[in-house]
Design an enzyme around this catalytic site. Sequence first.
Site, PDB file in Angstrom:
ATOM      1  CG  ASP A   1      -2.386  -7.840  -5.518  1.00 60.29           C
ATOM      2  OD1 ASP A   1      -3.066  -7.371  -4.598  1.00 60.29           O
ATOM      3  OD2 ASP A   1      -2.666  -7.660  -6.722  1.00 60.29           O
ATOM      4  CG  HIS A   2      -2.486  -3.935  -3.511  1.00 57.72           C
ATOM      5  ND1 HIS A   2      -2.865  -4.739  -4.559  1.00 57.72           N
ATOM      6  CD2 HIS A   2      -2.430  -2.680  -4.012  1.00 57.72           C
ATOM      7  CE1 HIS A   2      -3.037  -4.003  -5.636  1.00 57.72           C
ATOM      8  NE2 HIS A   2      -2.777  -2.751  -5.339  1.00 57.72           N
TER       9      HIS A   2
ATOM     10  CG  ASP B   1      -5.706  -2.113  -8.878  1.00 57.89           C
ATOM     11  OD1 ASP B   1      -5.183  -2.196  -7.752  1.00 57.89           O
ATOM     12  OD2 ASP B   1      -5.119  -1.621  -9.863  1.00 57.89           O
TER      13      ASP B   1
ATOM     14  NE  ARG C   1      -1.636   5.255 -10.705  1.00 60.47           N
ATOM     15  CZ  ARG C   1      -2.767   4.629 -10.400  1.00 60.47           C
ATOM     16  NH1 ARG C   1      -2.914   4.099  -9.206  1.00 60.47           N
ATOM     17  NH2 ARG C   1      -3.733   4.567 -11.274  1.00 60.47           N
TER      18      ARG C   1
ATOM     19  CB  SER D   1      -5.666   4.523  -6.383  1.00 63.88           C
ATOM     20  OG  SER D   1      -6.517   3.669  -5.693  1.00 63.88           O
TER      21      SER D   1
ATOM     22  NE  ARG E   1      -5.313   4.104  -3.082  1.00 63.58           N
ATOM     23  CZ  ARG E   1      -4.045   4.522  -3.151  1.00 63.58           C
ATOM     24  NH1 ARG E   1      -3.624   5.515  -2.406  1.00 63.58           N
ATOM     25  NH2 ARG E   1      -3.181   3.933  -3.939  1.00 63.58           N
TER      26      ARG E   1
HETATM   27  C1  MIC Z   1      -2.426   1.658  -7.131  1.00 66.61           C
HETATM   28  O1  MIC Z   1      -1.719   1.281  -8.079  1.00 66.61           O
HETATM   29  O2  MIC Z   1      -2.484   2.833  -6.756  1.00 66.61           O
HETATM   30  C2  MIC Z   1      -3.291   0.635  -6.419  1.00 66.61           C
HETATM   31  C3  MIC Z   1      -2.769   0.485  -5.064  1.00 66.61           C
HETATM   32  O3  MIC Z   1      -3.200  -0.604  -7.079  1.00 66.61           O
HETATM   33  C4  MIC Z   1      -4.724   1.147  -6.445  1.00 66.61           C
HETATM   34  C5  MIC Z   1      -5.679   0.356  -5.681  1.00 66.61           C
HETATM   35  C6  MIC Z   1      -5.641   0.603  -4.207  1.00 66.61           C
HETATM   36  O4  MIC Z   1      -5.421   1.731  -3.769  1.00 66.61           O
HETATM   37  O5  MIC Z   1      -5.886  -0.351  -3.469  1.00 66.61           O
HETATM   38  C7  MIC Z   1      -5.306   1.374  -7.832  1.00 66.61           C
HETATM   39  O6  MIC Z   1      -4.573   1.676  -8.749  1.00 66.61           O
HETATM   40  O7  MIC Z   1      -6.533   1.352  -8.007  1.00 66.61           O
HETATM   41 FE1  SF4 Z   2       0.073  -3.250  -7.547  1.00 70.74          FE
HETATM   42 FE2  SF4 Z   2      -1.180  -1.033  -8.388  1.00 70.74          FE
HETATM   43 FE3  SF4 Z   2       1.491  -1.237  -8.435  1.00 70.74          FE
HETATM   44 FE4  SF4 Z   2       0.081  -2.658 -10.095  1.00 70.74          FE
HETATM   45  S1  SF4 Z   2       0.180  -0.428 -10.019  1.00 70.74           S
HETATM   46  S2  SF4 Z   2       1.831  -3.380  -8.899  1.00 70.74           S
HETATM   47  S3  SF4 Z   2      -1.711  -3.170  -8.885  1.00 70.74           S
HETATM   48  S4  SF4 Z   2       0.169  -1.213  -6.639  1.00 70.74           S
END
Ligand code: MIC
Ligand code: SF4
Length: 755
Positions: free
Chosen positions: A95-96, A160, A448, A643, A645
């Site tokens: 999805d990312h 995640d 976010r 995140s 990550r």
């Molecule tokens: C996000 O919302 O910041 C992400 C991208 O989903 C991350 C995960 C990632 O950095 O791959 C998260 O929230 O953990």
């Molecule tokens: Fe994707 Fe993270 Fe955004 Fe949700 S918050 S849509 S998991 S990047």
Amino acid sequence: MLFDLDLIQKTYKEMPAKVDAARKALGRPLTLAEKILYSHLWNGVEISDFKRGKDYVDFAPDRVAMQDATAQMALLQFDTTGRKKVAVPSTVHCDHLIVAKDESKVDLKKAITENEEVYNFLSSISNKYGIGFWKPGAGIIHQVVLENYAFPGGMMIGTDSHTVNAGGLGMVAIGVGGADACDVMAGLSWELLMPKLIGVKLTGKLNGWTSPKDVILKVAGILTVKGGTNAIVEYFGEGATSMSCTGKGTICNMGAEIGATTSTFGYDQSMSRYLRATGRAAVADLADGISSYLTGDDEVYANPEKYFDKVIEINLSELEPHLNGPFTPDLATPISQMKEAAAKNNWPTKVEVGLIGSCTNSSYEDISRAVSLAKQVAEKGLKTKAEFTITPGSELVRYTIERDGYLDTFAQIGATVFANACGPCIGMWDRMGAEKQERNTIVHSFNRNFAKRADGNPNTLAFVASPELVTALAIAGDLTFNPLTDTLINEKGEAVKLDPPSGDELPSRGFDVEDAGYQAPAEDGSGIQIDVKEDSKRLQLLYPFAAWEGTDIKGLKLLIKAKGKCTTDHISMAGPWLKFRGHLDNISNNMLIGAVNYFNEKTDSVKNQLTGEYGPVPATQRAYKAAGIGSIVFGDENYGEGSSREHAAMEPRHLGVRVVMVKSFARIHETNLKKQGMLALTFANKEDYEKVQEDDTIDVIGLTSFTPGVALKVVLNHKNGSTDTIEANHSYNAQQIEWFKAGGALNVIRAAAHK
Ligand code: MIC
Ligand code: SF4
């Protein structure tokens, strides 16, 4: 779809006795969070009244979920453990990595070509190790989990931070780094600091323009981005039961934005309805059979102050729609105060784009309520002033809203439908003109809004709101438009008012889908080969990090003293960098490039102590590494917010940073640092942060007797020959100290596997 019914049956069969035993041992009624935690203790862990915020406890989560951007590292690590199959049901979701530019089909096709190597890797490694694989286009991990895997009373972890979304179906679902997922998939226990408990009592009922999103926007305003750290937030009360299951999911989802370990709701009719609508009547029937075990005890909800560490009460009947932002999700402004706030802060009030959808807000209910506003555009002779985009959370929802004509209605207001993916929520929005870096305002229903997060432009101010409010503001093209009181002038020059949104919790004709995008793993994957090309730019096999040298660590150079907000987006940016998530060396070129240097207030500009020159953070660190010199990073409050990550911990580890010392950490990031064998320290006296100077050489003392609960010392050797010795707290337990000594948790697992 219905997966793993046997697992759910087994959990429900054992749960009553486990909960009763915990209630008896603790001698008091239990919250829902406690029921789930105590019924998921690792085999052999004795029930005791664990101290919240102090004791580490071993748990046995029911399942693991991973998304493509984090799964690469998680599975590269799993691949080194020597296991034949995952020990608990696990899934991967693509999805990312999909860029949102033109529209769904075009964008998806392009992503499949561009990411072919990574998708093939994930698909084959999933196939090999017994992991369910959701193809690109199937949807966003948290929506797909809610639709298919989440179940009341269950416990899961996911790579995640928004894994917490599954709390909407009464789970304890927690975001973790890939190394934690790797442990659980390898059949090991999963350790968590026993969370504190925050109770949120919801009275009244949502009405008019207010939606579940406003509950969490309000909570974020109260608790701030760190107020939920190491706590589970449990929602209850008439306001909770009168809300839809997917609305509950939205609230839990954004619990990540207050740093909460997770959030959850007790099992109720809305969950039963959702389970039945998504093809899981069998799960609903089972849950109905033990429903009192799937919610907090009556005594707890009657006297919450006695059982929770903190209680917040919100009256939904009086709650106003909110807009949170810009640049932080906890800056909450009720819509009625937006005119004043925007003027005071000089925020551009013209809304350029309204974006709805994402893992947070893309339910059938959300879309149907937003569509009720889009319909009024034609009915009332209006013209939509801003651009408008929709990012569906799953193919199931997308297919159903297309069938029900909603996408057509959106098309009439000029909307673009992006792929069922993260897209604009994670910097994967190829927004036309963003490179000009103009100051502008957007509103979205994501979670976010850190700088650069949506389109890479640091001057885009993003405000978070419900899909309903986003739609209204996009129609008006004005951030200060209050649909509750204000009118709009239509094409005929008449003043018209928007009617409040209305919609359906679930599709009256049921959900529908042609191809949900699921690939089941091979029964026997032992013959499947995983190929990672030597010269690949996207994937790189991992090497074990070096073990601790056995002495105090001396002579570290200051790499950066980060000032103010330093989220994982600042430490390891997403967007264009997502393509290197499977290649540690390449992605390390983004290390800390978003962090603000305390000494010159610039990003990506630090002093190289070997040359005296200023340069980018990654290049400076590579110079230290080449010279065989370790370094240290200092930071402010809630360092590593956002995140899950683990790249934000692995990059510094790979490039030779030894220590990260900050005023306070976000939970997942602190664990990720520990897992990768780094030293994660906090200032015992926060004022000591001021003592760190730009030319410091730093020693860490006390490591030869590194013990849980005993502070270390950090000596700042200043350039003028003077020194400051400061106290460094840490939260390592005995096991975590072993990880540090071995050079990382994975080294410990590997050593055990080879014994
Ligand atoms: C996000 O919302 O910041 C992400 C991208 O989903 C991350 C995960 C990632 O950095 O791959 C998260 O929230 O953990
Ligand atoms: Fe994707 Fe993270 Fe955004 Fe949700 S918050 S849509 S998991 S990047």
